[in-house]
Design a protein around this motif. Structure first.
Motif, PDB file in Angstrom:
ATOM      1  N   PHE A  29      10.069 -84.918  -9.838  1.00  0.00           N
ATOM      2  CA  PHE A  29       8.830 -85.676 -10.260  1.00  0.00           C
ATOM      3  C   PHE A  29       7.459 -85.209  -9.470  1.00  0.00           C
ATOM      4  CE2 PHE A  29       5.730 -89.157 -10.219  1.00  0.00           C
ATOM      5  CZ  PHE A  29       6.268 -90.194 -11.203  1.00  0.00           C
ATOM      6  N   LYS A  30       6.604 -84.536 -10.656  1.00  0.00           N
ATOM      7  CA  LYS A  30       5.400 -83.888  -9.936  1.00  0.00           C
ATOM      8  C   LYS A  30       4.252 -84.362  -9.703  1.00  0.00           C
ATOM      9  CE  LYS A  30       7.548 -79.867 -11.454  1.00  0.00           C
ATOM     10  NZ  LYS A  30       8.052 -79.108 -10.472  1.00  0.00           N
ATOM     11  N   LEU A  31       3.938 -84.358  -8.387  1.00  0.00           N
ATOM     12  CA  LEU A  31       2.899 -84.962  -7.925  1.00  0.00           C
ATOM     13  C   LEU A  31       1.679 -83.804  -7.961  1.00  0.00           C
ATOM     14  CD1 LEU A  31       4.347 -86.306  -4.646  1.00  0.00           C
ATOM     15  CD2 LEU A  31       3.963 -87.565  -6.979  1.00  0.00           C
ATOM     16  N   THR A  58      19.738 -74.357 -14.795  1.00  0.00           N
ATOM     17  CA  THR A  58      18.244 -74.524 -13.958  1.00  0.00           C
ATOM     18  C   THR A  58      17.277 -73.334 -14.613  1.00  0.00           C
ATOM     19  OG1 THR A  58      17.262 -74.198 -11.959  1.00  0.00           O
ATOM     20  CG2 THR A  58      18.880 -72.567 -12.456  1.00  0.00           C
ATOM     21  N   GLY A  59      16.213 -73.412 -14.136  1.00  0.00           N
ATOM     22  CA  GLY A  59      15.004 -72.536 -14.905  1.00  0.00           C
ATOM     23  C   GLY A  59      14.029 -71.945 -13.777  1.00  0.00           C
ATOM     24  N   GLY A  60      12.880 -72.023 -14.118  1.00  0.00           N
ATOM     25  CA  GLY A  60      12.380 -72.262 -15.393  1.00  0.00           C
ATOM     26  C   GLY A  60      12.725 -73.922 -15.772  1.00  0.00           C
ATOM     27  N   GLU A  61      12.550 -74.057 -17.183  1.00  0.00           N
ATOM     28  CA  GLU A  61      12.906 -75.394 -17.597  1.00  0.00           C
ATOM     29  C   GLU A  61      13.870 -75.325 -18.891  1.00  0.00           C
ATOM     30  OE1 GLU A  61      12.462 -78.707 -16.884  1.00  0.00           O
ATOM     31  OE2 GLU A  61      13.833 -78.769 -18.243  1.00  0.00           O
ATOM     32  N   THR A  78      15.794 -80.194 -13.947  1.00  0.00           N
ATOM     33  CA  THR A  78      14.794 -80.342 -15.020  1.00  0.00           C
ATOM     34  C   THR A  78      13.476 -80.828 -14.432  1.00  0.00           C
ATOM     35  OG1 THR A  78      13.965 -81.656 -16.775  1.00  0.00           O
ATOM     36  CG2 THR A  78      15.994 -82.336 -15.506  1.00  0.00           C
ATOM     37  N   ASN A  79      12.410 -80.286 -14.775  1.00  0.00           N
ATOM     38  CA  ASN A  79      10.792 -81.033 -14.269  1.00  0.00           C
ATOM     39  C   ASN A  79      10.801 -82.100 -14.715  1.00  0.00           C
ATOM     40  OD1 ASN A  79       9.860 -80.495 -16.969  1.00  0.00           O
ATOM     41  ND2 ASN A  79       9.149 -78.514 -16.552  1.00  0.00           N
ATOM     42  N   GLY A  80      11.587 -82.994 -15.455  1.00  0.00           N
ATOM     43  CA  GLY A  80      11.632 -84.212 -16.013  1.00  0.00           C
ATOM     44  C   GLY A  80      10.196 -84.681 -16.922  1.00  0.00           C
ATOM     45  N   ASN A 106       7.395 -75.113 -19.420  1.00  0.00           N
ATOM     46  CA  ASN A 106       6.163 -75.648 -19.916  1.00  0.00           C
ATOM     47  C   ASN A 106       5.023 -75.890 -18.954  1.00  0.00           C
ATOM     48  OD1 ASN A 106       8.280 -77.637 -18.945  1.00  0.00           O
ATOM     49  ND2 ASN A 106       7.237 -79.131 -20.190  1.00  0.00           N
ATOM     50  N   LEU A 107       5.573 -75.799 -17.619  1.00  0.00           N
ATOM     51  CA  LEU A 107       4.462 -76.265 -16.586  1.00  0.00           C
ATOM     52  C   LEU A 107       3.972 -74.843 -15.892  1.00  0.00           C
ATOM     53  CD1 LEU A 107       5.769 -79.346 -15.037  1.00  0.00           C
ATOM     54  CD2 LEU A 107       4.185 -79.298 -17.039  1.00  0.00           C
ATOM     55  N   HIS A 108       3.225 -75.175 -14.935  1.00  0.00           N
ATOM     56  CA  HIS A 108       2.797 -73.870 -13.916  1.00  0.00           C
ATOM     57  C   HIS A 108       2.325 -74.585 -12.621  1.00  0.00           C
ATOM     58  CE1 HIS A 108       1.883 -69.476 -14.403  1.00  0.00           C
ATOM     59  NE2 HIS A 108       1.552 -69.705 -13.111  1.00  0.00           N
ATOM     60  N   CYS A 109       3.363 -74.968 -11.950  1.00  0.00           N
ATOM     61  CA  CYS A 109       3.254 -75.491 -10.544  1.00  0.00           C
ATOM     62  C   CYS A 109       2.470 -74.381  -9.444  1.00  0.00           C
ATOM     63  CB  CYS A 109       4.679 -76.134 -10.182  1.00  0.00           C
ATOM     64  SG  CYS A 109       5.357 -77.084 -11.111  1.00  0.00           S
ATOM     65  N   ALA A 110       1.794 -74.819  -8.851  1.00  0.00           N
ATOM     66  CA  ALA A 110       1.151 -73.953  -7.836  1.00  0.00           C
ATOM     67  C   ALA A 110       2.093 -73.455  -6.864  1.00  0.00           C
ATOM     68  CB  ALA A 110       0.144 -74.862  -6.998  1.00  0.00           C
ATOM     69  N   TYR A 111       3.302 -74.201  -6.631  1.00  0.00           N
ATOM     70  CA  TYR A 111       4.239 -73.657  -5.757  1.00  0.00           C
ATOM     71  C   TYR A 111       5.405 -73.081  -6.426  1.00  0.00           C
ATOM     72  CZ  TYR A 111       6.454 -78.169  -6.917  1.00  0.00           C
ATOM     73  OH  TYR A 111       6.743 -79.225  -7.693  1.00  0.00           O
ATOM     74  N   CYS A 112       5.408 -72.756  -7.501  1.00  0.00           N
ATOM     75  CA  CYS A 112       6.342 -72.044  -7.941  1.00  0.00           C
ATOM     76  C   CYS A 112       6.932 -70.819  -7.767  1.00  0.00           C
ATOM     77  CB  CYS A 112       6.127 -71.891  -9.585  1.00  0.00           C
ATOM     78  SG  CYS A 112       7.718 -71.495 -10.848  1.00  0.00           S
ATOM     79  N   ASP A 113       8.327 -70.657  -7.408  1.00  0.00           N
ATOM     80  CA  ASP A 113       8.857 -69.361  -6.866  1.00  0.00           C
ATOM     81  C   ASP A 113       9.844 -68.741  -8.005  1.00  0.00           C
ATOM     82  OD1 ASP A 113      11.278 -71.094  -7.037  1.00  0.00           O
ATOM     83  OD2 ASP A 113      11.742 -70.997  -4.954  1.00  0.00           O
ATOM     84  N   THR A 114       9.605 -69.020  -9.191  1.00  0.00           N
ATOM     85  CA  THR A 114      10.118 -68.320 -10.583  1.00  0.00           C
ATOM     86  C   THR A 114       9.367 -67.572 -11.227  1.00  0.00           C
ATOM     87  OG1 THR A 114      11.653 -70.484 -10.275  1.00  0.00           O
ATOM     88  CG2 THR A 114      11.683 -68.908 -12.465  1.00  0.00           C
ATOM     89  N   VAL A 115       9.859 -66.509 -11.427  1.00  0.00           N
ATOM     90  CA  VAL A 115       8.943 -65.537 -12.378  1.00  0.00           C
ATOM     91  C   VAL A 115       8.929 -66.025 -13.951  1.00  0.00           C
ATOM     92  CG1 VAL A 115       8.842 -63.296 -13.293  1.00  0.00           C
ATOM     93  CG2 VAL A 115       9.763 -63.463 -11.236  1.00  0.00           C
ATOM     94  N   LEU A 116       7.709 -66.375 -14.043  1.00  0.00           N
ATOM     95  CA  LEU A 116       7.300 -66.953 -15.372  1.00  0.00           C
ATOM     96  C   LEU A 116       6.427 -66.233 -16.499  1.00  0.00           C
ATOM     97  CD1 LEU A 116       7.064 -70.721 -14.253  1.00  0.00           C
ATOM     98  CD2 LEU A 116       8.888 -69.776 -15.381  1.00  0.00           C
ATOM     99  N   SER A 117       5.976 -65.162 -15.621  1.00  0.00           N
ATOM    100  CA  SER A 117       4.811 -64.449 -16.426  1.00  0.00           C
ATOM    101  C   SER A 117       5.331 -63.429 -17.670  1.00  0.00           C
ATOM    102  CB  SER A 117       4.167 -63.355 -15.290  1.00  0.00           C
ATOM    103  OG  SER A 117       5.077 -62.907 -14.918  1.00  0.00           O
TER     104      SER A 117
HETATM  105  S1  SF4 Z   1      10.166 -73.469 -12.846  1.00  0.00           S
HETATM  106 FE1  SF4 Z   1       9.689 -75.707 -11.868  1.00  0.00          FE
HETATM  107  S2  SF4 Z   1       8.326 -75.164 -10.213  1.00  0.00           S
HETATM  108 FE2  SF4 Z   1       8.073 -73.429 -11.681  1.00  0.00          FE
HETATM  109  S3  SF4 Z   1       6.609 -74.154 -13.054  1.00  0.00           S
HETATM  110 FE3  SF4 Z   1       8.227 -74.915 -14.033  1.00  0.00          FE
HETATM  111  S4  SF4 Z   1       8.598 -76.971 -13.458  1.00  0.00           S
HETATM  112 FE4  SF4 Z   1       6.890 -75.906 -11.977  1.00  0.00          FE
END
Ligand code: SF4
Length: 244
Positions: free
Chosen positions: A141-143, A90-93, A119-121, A32-43
């Motif tokens: 905890f997302k800053l 793990t994920g993703g979320e 989890t991204n909490g 449900n998020l899109h963190c700038a540093y994400c290393d997981t394929v979400l597209s």
């Molecule tokens: S998988 Fe984790 S790091 Fe990637 S966008 Fe979701 S919460 Fe952010």
């Protein structure tokens, strides 16, 4: 029930206070998020579930999807659950799919310490649905300074109230762009629930950022220690070993 799982493997936990513990990882697609540093394929959801056949060898078997929860549990069991500290969901979320977790978790018994939820909490209602089934909560905890996203602190606060029913620690990815005041504010929010929750400051590793100097890491840790009992700086270690 179909399971949007994209990876299953056995490796060491590379983050947080359980670094080095052997886990079976089950990675679910989607966030449900899109963190700038994400290393997981979400597209795009991968068409197959990737299973590392021999741990550490990167020899993968591709399983055709959709998979049922019983099939996921069977694959996990091939790694011998009794030799593992826990199963890491793990994920993703993973909390995007609480119904799936409720069906899957009871099939994953047999490790030494149970179920570890990463989890991204930000989804407290979903956590409340599954909290009785998990043994440990690894909460991000997302800053905003590092994620590039608006703050999720209201969600984090509600989430923490549920998470502390089980063994919980918090991970914050931090970088040189993280201001001391932001860490102070976040630590204060955590303290309002409990000052004893371990907080892990994890240096950002995304190549598009400036990283984290030792000096700034120690300054951030000091600011958080003014409010919390247990604050540690722990970099990711699985990458240094070449593990998944
Ligand atoms: S998988 Fe984790 S790091 Fe990637 S966008 Fe979701 S919460 Fe952010």
């Amino acid at each position: 029930m179909d399971c949007p799982v994209c990876e299953i493997f056995s490796s060491v936990q590379g983050e947080g206070p359980l670094v080095g513990c052997r886990q079976i990882f089950i990675r679910l697609y989607g966030c449900n998020l899109h963190c700038a540093y994400c290393d997981t394929v979400l597209s795009e959801e991968p068409a197959h579930c990737r299973v590392e056949v021999s741990p550490g060898q990167r020899n993968f078997k591709l399983l055709q999807k959709p998979l049922q929860v019983r099939e996921i549990a069977s694959v996990a069991a091939t790694f011998d659950l009794s030799l593992h500290h826990s199963v890491s969901l793990t994920g993703g979320e993973p909390l995007l799919r609480p119904s799936l977790l409720k069906a899957l978790i009871p099939l994953l018994r047999g490790t030494r310490r149970g179920i570890y939820l990463e989890t991204n909490g930000t989804l407290p209602d979903a956590l409340a649905e599954v909290i009785d089934l998990v043994d440990m909560v690894a909460m991000d905890f997302k800053l905003p300074s590092v994620t590039g996203l608006p703050p999720s602190w209201k969600e984090h606060k509600s989430f923490l109230k549920v998470a502390v029913l089980k063994k919980t620690f918090i991970k914050m990815v931090v970088g040189n762009e993280t201001p001391l005041d932001e860490i102070g504010e976040a630590a204060e929010l955590i303290r309002e629930t409990s000052s004893n929750i371990p907080l892990i400051l994890q240096p950002v590793t995304f190549s598009g950022t400036g990283g984290l100097t030792a000096e700034h890491a120690l300054s951030l840790q000091k600011r958080a220690l003014e409010r919390l009992e247990d604050v540690r700086v722990i970099p990711q270690v699985h990458r240094t070993m070449g593990c998944l």
